[in-house]
Design a protein around this motif. Structure first.
Motif, PDB file in Angstrom:
ATOM      1  N   TRP A  16       0.803  -1.214   0.000  1.00  0.00           N
ATOM      2  CA  TRP A  16       0.000   0.000   0.000  1.00  0.00           C
ATOM      3  C   TRP A  16       0.840   1.270   0.000  1.00  0.00           C
ATOM      4  O   TRP A  16       0.331   2.351  -0.292  1.00  0.00           O
ATOM      5  CB  TRP A  16      -0.958  -0.005   1.190  1.00  0.00           C
ATOM      6  CG  TRP A  16      -2.168  -0.824   0.922  1.00  0.00           C
ATOM      7  CD1 TRP A  16      -2.318  -2.156   1.122  1.00  0.00           C
ATOM      8  CD2 TRP A  16      -3.399  -0.359   0.386  1.00  0.00           C
ATOM      9  NE1 TRP A  16      -3.579  -2.558   0.753  1.00  0.00           N
ATOM     10  CE2 TRP A  16      -4.263  -1.464   0.293  1.00  0.00           C
ATOM     11  CE3 TRP A  16      -3.863   0.875  -0.013  1.00  0.00           C
ATOM     12  CZ2 TRP A  16      -5.548  -1.359  -0.191  1.00  0.00           C
ATOM     13  CZ3 TRP A  16      -5.151   0.991  -0.495  1.00  0.00           C
ATOM     14  CH2 TRP A  16      -5.975  -0.125  -0.587  1.00  0.00           C
ATOM     15  N   LYS A  17       2.123   1.166   0.325  1.00  0.00           N
ATOM     16  CA  LYS A  17       2.992   2.355   0.287  1.00  0.00           C
ATOM     17  C   LYS A  17       3.046   2.934  -1.123  1.00  0.00           C
ATOM     18  O   LYS A  17       3.071   4.144  -1.297  1.00  0.00           O
ATOM     19  CB  LYS A  17       4.401   2.023   0.778  1.00  0.00           C
ATOM     20  CG  LYS A  17       4.488   1.888   2.267  1.00  0.00           C
ATOM     21  CD  LYS A  17       5.922   1.717   2.721  1.00  0.00           C
ATOM     22  CE  LYS A  17       5.947   1.592   4.237  1.00  0.00           C
ATOM     23  NZ  LYS A  17       7.315   1.510   4.751  1.00  0.00           N
ATOM     24  N   LYS A  18       3.054   2.054  -2.122  1.00  0.00           N
ATOM     25  CA  LYS A  18       3.069   2.519  -3.511  1.00  0.00           C
ATOM     26  C   LYS A  18       1.798   3.292  -3.840  1.00  0.00           C
ATOM     27  O   LYS A  18       1.830   4.306  -4.539  1.00  0.00           O
ATOM     28  CB  LYS A  18       3.243   1.343  -4.460  1.00  0.00           C
ATOM     29  CG  LYS A  18       4.584   0.671  -4.330  1.00  0.00           C
ATOM     30  CD  LYS A  18       4.679  -0.557  -5.189  1.00  0.00           C
ATOM     31  CE  LYS A  18       6.011  -1.247  -4.925  1.00  0.00           C
ATOM     32  NZ  LYS A  18       6.087  -2.557  -5.553  1.00  0.00           N
ATOM     33  N   PHE A  23      -0.896   9.097  -4.274  1.00  0.00           N
ATOM     34  CA  PHE A  23      -1.750  10.184  -3.798  1.00  0.00           C
ATOM     35  C   PHE A  23      -0.998  11.508  -3.663  1.00  0.00           C
ATOM     36  O   PHE A  23      -1.616  12.561  -3.571  1.00  0.00           O
ATOM     37  CB  PHE A  23      -2.408   9.820  -2.462  1.00  0.00           C
ATOM     38  CG  PHE A  23      -3.659   9.021  -2.617  1.00  0.00           C
ATOM     39  CD1 PHE A  23      -4.868   9.647  -2.846  1.00  0.00           C
ATOM     40  CD2 PHE A  23      -3.627   7.639  -2.561  1.00  0.00           C
ATOM     41  CE1 PHE A  23      -6.029   8.923  -3.007  1.00  0.00           C
ATOM     42  CE2 PHE A  23      -4.783   6.898  -2.715  1.00  0.00           C
ATOM     43  CZ  PHE A  23      -5.990   7.537  -2.947  1.00  0.00           C
ATOM     44  N   PHE A  24       0.325  11.471  -3.645  1.00  0.00           N
ATOM     45  CA  PHE A  24       1.097  12.708  -3.623  1.00  0.00           C
ATOM     46  C   PHE A  24       1.263  13.297  -5.018  1.00  0.00           C
ATOM     47  O   PHE A  24       1.406  14.497  -5.179  1.00  0.00           O
ATOM     48  CB  PHE A  24       2.470  12.470  -2.981  1.00  0.00           C
ATOM     49  CG  PHE A  24       2.388  12.139  -1.522  1.00  0.00           C
ATOM     50  CD1 PHE A  24       2.078  13.113  -0.596  1.00  0.00           C
ATOM     51  CD2 PHE A  24       2.590  10.845  -1.080  1.00  0.00           C
ATOM     52  CE1 PHE A  24       1.990  12.811   0.753  1.00  0.00           C
ATOM     53  CE2 PHE A  24       2.503  10.531   0.262  1.00  0.00           C
ATOM     54  CZ  PHE A  24       2.205  11.515   1.180  1.00  0.00           C
ATOM     55  N   ILE A  25       1.241  12.439  -6.036  1.00  0.00           N
ATOM     56  CA  ILE A  25       1.422  12.879  -7.419  1.00  0.00           C
ATOM     57  C   ILE A  25       0.086  13.134  -8.108  1.00  0.00           C
ATOM     58  O   ILE A  25      -0.037  14.033  -8.938  1.00  0.00           O
ATOM     59  CB  ILE A  25       2.220  11.805  -8.193  1.00  0.00           C
ATOM     60  CG1 ILE A  25       3.590  11.617  -7.545  1.00  0.00           C
ATOM     61  CG2 ILE A  25       2.360  12.163  -9.653  1.00  0.00           C
ATOM     62  CD1 ILE A  25       4.324  10.402  -8.041  1.00  0.00           C
ATOM     63  N   LEU A  26      -0.920  12.367  -7.753  1.00  0.00           N
ATOM     64  CA  LEU A  26      -2.216  12.405  -8.433  1.00  0.00           C
ATOM     65  C   LEU A  26      -2.878  13.785  -8.475  1.00  0.00           C
ATOM     66  O   LEU A  26      -3.416  14.162  -9.520  1.00  0.00           O
ATOM     67  CB  LEU A  26      -3.153  11.375  -7.798  1.00  0.00           C
ATOM     68  CG  LEU A  26      -4.399  11.017  -8.568  1.00  0.00           C
ATOM     69  CD1 LEU A  26      -4.060  10.456  -9.931  1.00  0.00           C
ATOM     70  CD2 LEU A  26      -5.225  10.013  -7.783  1.00  0.00           C
ATOM     71  N   ILE A  60      -2.581   6.666   4.604  1.00  0.00           N
ATOM     72  CA  ILE A  60      -2.262   5.303   4.174  1.00  0.00           C
ATOM     73  C   ILE A  60      -0.867   4.917   4.657  1.00  0.00           C
ATOM     74  O   ILE A  60      -0.652   3.800   5.140  1.00  0.00           O
ATOM     75  CB  ILE A  60      -2.381   5.172   2.643  1.00  0.00           C
ATOM     76  CG1 ILE A  60      -3.853   5.297   2.215  1.00  0.00           C
ATOM     77  CG2 ILE A  60      -1.809   3.839   2.159  1.00  0.00           C
ATOM     78  CD1 ILE A  60      -4.057   5.390   0.720  1.00  0.00           C
ATOM     79  N   LEU A  61       0.094   5.836   4.552  1.00  0.00           N
ATOM     80  CA  LEU A  61       1.447   5.543   5.039  1.00  0.00           C
ATOM     81  C   LEU A  61       1.452   5.265   6.538  1.00  0.00           C
ATOM     82  O   LEU A  61       2.189   4.404   7.015  1.00  0.00           O
ATOM     83  CB  LEU A  61       2.391   6.704   4.724  1.00  0.00           C
ATOM     84  CG  LEU A  61       2.832   6.853   3.275  1.00  0.00           C
ATOM     85  CD1 LEU A  61       3.653   8.120   3.098  1.00  0.00           C
ATOM     86  CD2 LEU A  61       3.617   5.642   2.819  1.00  0.00           C
TER      87      LEU A  61
END
Length: 138
Positions: A16-18, A23-26, A60-61
């Protein structure tokens, strides 16, 4: 305490880290795509989109298992959540002061649910990573 208790929070697998990093780039890709395909669409506050996605990413992280999830990591995780809430209170107070002084009253741009969740999850993540770093350093 039973495993099926409402107080038991299952941790996500490390895969789930991926997803969290996406979510940081999206939001950047999303805003560029919307501006390109719908230039007449007016954004009220695009920073809220960023903060919302980044809050989800940090959330999530924070809920992702470490490769070696032991009692020390569980203790670090608990301390990180406590530290995160403590620093969120101070960060929120600072945002309220900046918002009040900057706009002559409380502005909803800085004081949104997205900004509060982003602050909370970012502080929890930073506290957890700092504790892991200090443990490896010693």
């Amino acid at each position: 305490m039973r495993k099926r208790s409402i107080l038991h929070v299952p941790l996500l697998s490390p895969v789930w880290k991926k997803v969290a990093y996406l979510f940081f780039i999206l939001p950047i890709v999303l805003i560029i795509a919307i501006v390109y395909y719908k230039p007449d669409l007016e954004f009220k506050d695009p920073s809220q989109i960023h903060l919302g996605f980044w809050a989800i990413g940090f959330g999530i992280l924070n809920l992702t298992k470490e490769t070696d999830e032991d009692e020390m990591i569980k203790s670090f995780r608990l301390q990180a959540f406590q530290t995160g809430f403590f620093w969120m209170i101070w960060g929120l107070s600072a945002l309220m002061i900046v918002s009040y002084i900057g706009s002559g009253g409380f502005s909803t741009n800085l004081l949104s649910v997205f900004s509060v969740l982003f602050l909370l999850n970012a502080y929890i993540y930073a506290a957890f990573q700092y504790q892991k770093y200090m443990a490896k350093k010693d």
